[in-house]
Motif scaffolding. Structure first.
Motif, PDB file in Angstrom:
ATOM      1  N   GLU A  79       0.807  -1.220   0.000  1.00 51.03           N
ATOM      2  CA  GLU A  79       0.000   0.000   0.000  1.00 51.03           C
ATOM      3  C   GLU A  79       0.847   1.280   0.000  1.00 51.03           C
ATOM      4  O   GLU A  79       0.607   2.190  -0.784  1.00 51.03           O
ATOM      5  N   ALA A  81       3.933   1.768  -0.924  1.00 53.46           N
ATOM      6  CA  ALA A  81       4.663   1.931  -2.186  1.00 53.46           C
ATOM      7  C   ALA A  81       3.724   2.420  -3.285  1.00 53.46           C
ATOM      8  O   ALA A  81       4.084   3.298  -4.079  1.00 53.46           O
ATOM      9  N   GLU A  83       0.960   4.158  -2.887  1.00 53.91           N
ATOM     10  CA  GLU A  83       0.614   5.561  -2.615  1.00 53.91           C
ATOM     11  C   GLU A  83       1.724   6.500  -3.070  1.00 53.91           C
ATOM     12  O   GLU A  83       1.469   7.536  -3.683  1.00 53.91           O
TER      13      GLU A  83
ATOM     14  N   MET B   1      -0.739  -4.180   5.778  1.00 54.03           N
ATOM     15  CA  MET B   1       0.295  -3.389   5.096  1.00 54.03           C
ATOM     16  C   MET B   1       0.060  -1.896   5.328  1.00 54.03           C
ATOM     17  O   MET B   1      -1.034  -1.401   5.084  1.00 54.03           O
ATOM     18  N   PRO B   2       1.067  -1.179   5.809  1.00 53.33           N
ATOM     19  CA  PRO B   2       0.842   0.218   6.155  1.00 53.33           C
ATOM     20  C   PRO B   2       0.914   1.142   4.938  1.00 53.33           C
ATOM     21  O   PRO B   2       1.719   0.939   4.034  1.00 53.33           O
ATOM     22  N   GLY B   3       0.060   2.151   4.943  1.00 53.83           N
ATOM     23  CA  GLY B   3       0.158   3.215   3.959  1.00 53.83           C
ATOM     24  C   GLY B   3       0.935   4.377   4.561  1.00 53.83           C
ATOM     25  O   GLY B   3       1.472   4.266   5.669  1.00 53.83           O
ATOM     26  N   ILE B   4       0.955   5.508   3.844  1.00 56.89           N
ATOM     27  CA  ILE B   4       1.702   6.681   4.306  1.00 56.89           C
ATOM     28  C   ILE B   4       1.195   7.138   5.678  1.00 56.89           C
ATOM     29  O   ILE B   4       1.985   7.387   6.594  1.00 56.89           O
ATOM     30  N   ASP B   5      -0.124   7.229   5.840  1.00 56.82           N
ATOM     31  CA  ASP B   5      -0.675   7.744   7.098  1.00 56.82           C
ATOM     32  C   ASP B   5      -0.353   6.842   8.284  1.00 56.82           C
ATOM     33  O   ASP B   5       0.015   7.333   9.358  1.00 56.82           O
ATOM     34  N   LEU B 129       7.079   0.678   4.865  1.00 55.29           N
ATOM     35  CA  LEU B 129       6.260   1.532   4.002  1.00 55.29           C
ATOM     36  C   LEU B 129       6.247   1.009   2.574  1.00 55.29           C
ATOM     37  O   LEU B 129       5.219   1.031   1.909  1.00 55.29           O
ATOM     38  N   VAL B 130       7.380   0.550   2.098  1.00 56.93           N
ATOM     39  CA  VAL B 130       7.449   0.134   0.693  1.00 56.93           C
ATOM     40  C   VAL B 130       7.373  -1.377   0.492  1.00 56.93           C
ATOM     41  O   VAL B 130       7.098  -1.842  -0.598  1.00 56.93           O
ATOM     42  N   GLY B 132       5.621  -3.452   2.828  1.00 60.23           N
ATOM     43  CA  GLY B 132       4.410  -3.958   3.454  1.00 60.23           C
ATOM     44  C   GLY B 132       4.704  -4.717   4.723  1.00 60.23           C
ATOM     45  O   GLY B 132       5.824  -4.885   5.134  1.00 60.23           O
TER      46      GLY B 132
END
Lengths: 251, 132
Positions: A79, A81, A83, B1-5, B129-130, B132
């Motif tokens: 996710e 990556a 975004e 899996m984390p996103g930016i926030d 972040l990239v 997951g």
């Protein structure tokens, strides 16, 4: 027009000569421009995603307009990556769509984009960023000919301490390719390539192939690409003089 | 899996964290922000930290030596630390599988903050972040 569309939370395609902003509920969910590498190319160029995986996602989730969500949920792409890459492509295309020579705009209501919402961005944020990017390019080098014309190497000897991202751009300068072509070859956003092209132009290493006289000098300028005016040299610095002239004309 | 926030909220859990951002250093754009910003405006701070990150990433003096196993797809610099009387700034470069120029910026109060812990955790967050 964009402000009104944002205020009425419109969904649809905002089209201008140099591309399209895709709106959902008044937010920008994606942008595309013929001047910039598509999201697909950015994702597949470096092998982050295979073209097959991309096609599968398009087939599976395109009709429901949720390709982005599908890539993440199916474990094909993380996710965070997605975004990062998506926002890179969105602001990149928006820069050209909203540029000063984008021509008249029209809006088609109700058109939903197949990508779906990944990380929607407010219209004002996109407009503000576009203006800031135009200013940033102007600060690096005020002439925009190198943005669109085929690029050529000047006769200036190459500074071996060139940053490697600029070196990668320079390796593709062949008198035929434009900045947009090079961006596609490198799988890199077009604006990011323009930043490097303008830096190379400011250093006198690259020029637009439009009859611009290449600066000639005996010695390479040390630290040619630092973000500050060139050091005082003994001879006339043609690129500095050109910059000065342009700055004075711009007053 | 984390996103930016999620990544930024995770960074804010670190002791002494005042604010955090994900920034693109080529354009100076903040792709995500949380908490306070030292200038009072995340966009201004992003543009300023991006300039510092760009210099660190581009000047050959800061790159690892030949033969150190550094490949072209990797970021030449791992992280940057700026300290002043009352705070730390940690800029952690993010390595992506596609072309990018992104870093995580964490602003940390000096008395409550733990710089060593922040560096380790930010490195982990950049990977999560990239990947997951």
């Amino acid at each position: 027009m964009l402000h009104r569309l944002a205020a009425e939370k419109a969904t649809g395609s905002f089209m201008r000569e140099r591309g399209t902003l895709h709106l959902a509920d008044g937010h920008v969910i994606h942008a595309e421009s013929p001047d910039t590498p598509a999201l697909e190319l950015l994702l597949t160029a470096g092998g982050a995603l295979s073209p097959e995986q991309w096609r599968q996602a398009l087939d599976a989730a395109g009709p429901e307009q949720r390709v982005g969500r599908f890539l993440v949920d199916s474990g094909r792409f993380p996710e965070g990556a997605l975004e990062l890459c998506h926002l890179g492509a969105l602001y990149d295309a928006a820069f050209f769509v909203l540029g000063p020579d984008g021509g008249p705009a029209r809006f088609r209501y109700g058109v939903e984009h197949w990508l779906g919402a990944v990380r929607p961005v407010p219209v004002v944020a996109v407009q503000r960023e576009t203006a800031r990017r135009q200013e940033l390019l102007h600060e690096i080098w005020p002439e925009d000919a190198a943005d669109t014309e085929p690029l050529v190497r000047t006769r200036l000897p190459l500074d071996t301490r060139l940053p490697r991202r600029q070196r990668a751009v320079l390796e593709h300068v062949d008198g035929v390719r434009t900045a947009a072509d090079i961006a596609r070859l490198l799988g890199r956003p077009a604006f990011h390539t323009l930043v490097d092209v303008r830096r190379l132009a400011a250093a006198g290493i690259v020029a637009a192939d439009a009859g611009i006289v290449a600066p000639t000098r005996r010695r390479p300028r040390p630290e040619a690409l630092a973000a500050r005016p060139p050091a005082t040299s003994t001879g006339p610095d043609i690129s500095l003089l050109r910059r000065l002239r342009n700055a004075l004309e711009g007053l | 899996m984390p996103g930016i926030d999620e990544c930024l909220l995770e960074a804010m859990k670190l002791p002494g964290a005042r604010g955090a951002a994900v920034v693109d250093w080529t354009s100076g754009l903040a792709l995500g922000t949380v908490g306070e910003s030292p200038s009072g405006d995340h966009e201004t701070t992003a543009a300023e930290t991006a300039e510092l990150a760009r210099m660190a990433a581009e000047f050959p003096s800061f790159a690892p030596a030949d033969g150190s196993g550094w490949s072209d797809g990797d970021t030449p610099v791992n992280d940057l630390i700026v300290s002043n009387r009352d705070s730390y700034h940690v800029l952690q470069f993010v390595r992506t599988t596609f072309d990018s120029s992104v870093f995580l910026h964490l602003w940390l109060g000096r008395t409550e903050g733990n710089l060593a812990l922040a560096r380790i955790r930010l490195g982990e967050m950049a990977r999560q972040l990239v990947l997951g």
